[in-house]
Motif scaffolding. Structure first.
Motif, short mmCIF file in Angstrom:
data_model
loop_
_atom_site.label_atom_id
_atom_site.label_comp_id
_atom_site.label_asym_id
_atom_site.label_seq_id
_atom_site.Cartn_x
_atom_site.Cartn_y
_atom_site.Cartn_z
N PRO A 61 0.71 -1.25 0.06
CA PRO A 61 0.14 -0.06 0.10
C PRO A 61 0.91 1.19 0.17
CG PRO A 61 -0.88 -1.30 1.88
CD PRO A 61 0.54 -2.22 1.08
N LEU A 62 2.01 1.23 0.82
CA LEU A 62 2.79 2.68 0.70
C LEU A 62 3.53 2.70 -0.71
CD1 LEU A 62 4.07 4.59 2.78
CD2 LEU A 62 5.83 2.91 3.03
N ASN A 64 2.10 1.92 -3.34
CA ASN A 64 0.95 2.39 -4.26
C ASN A 64 0.74 3.80 -4.29
OD1 ASN A 64 0.58 -0.04 -5.68
ND2 ASN A 64 -1.03 -0.79 -4.24
N ILE A 65 0.83 4.32 -2.75
CA ILE A 65 0.65 5.56 -2.46
C ILE A 65 1.62 6.55 -3.09
CG2 ILE A 65 0.44 7.41 -0.56
CD1 ILE A 65 -0.66 5.08 1.08
N GLY A 69 -0.12 4.67 -7.82
CA GLY A 69 -1.16 3.56 -7.84
C GLY A 69 -1.81 3.47 -9.12
#
Length: 70
Positions: A61-62, A64-65, A69
């Motif tokens: 997730p990090l 993608n941020i 993303g």
């Protein structure tokens, strides 16, 4: 010159000698010791797996941020 060749030939001889001594001194673990070693290895696998999972859980997730993303 002969001394250098002798030194080069001594290295494998020493290694073989040390290896033979190690094999003669080594012994098989008994069942209790084997179970302890197996448990320690299993716990190590679980811990490393959990660490890898949590790192991946945070990293994806990090990433993608930060990348934007898709």
């Amino acid at each position: 010159m002969s001394d250098q060749v002798q030194e080069i030939l001594d290295v494998p001889r020493e290694f073989l000698k040390d290896g033979i001594q190690f094999i003669h001194k080594a012994q098989k673990p008994d069942q209790k010791e084997f179970l302890k070693i197996s448990q320690a290895v299993g716990v190590g696998f679980l811990i490393m797996g959990a660490v890898g999972y949590f790192v991946k859980l945070i990293h994806v997730p990090l990433n993608n941020i930060l990348v934007g993303g898709a």
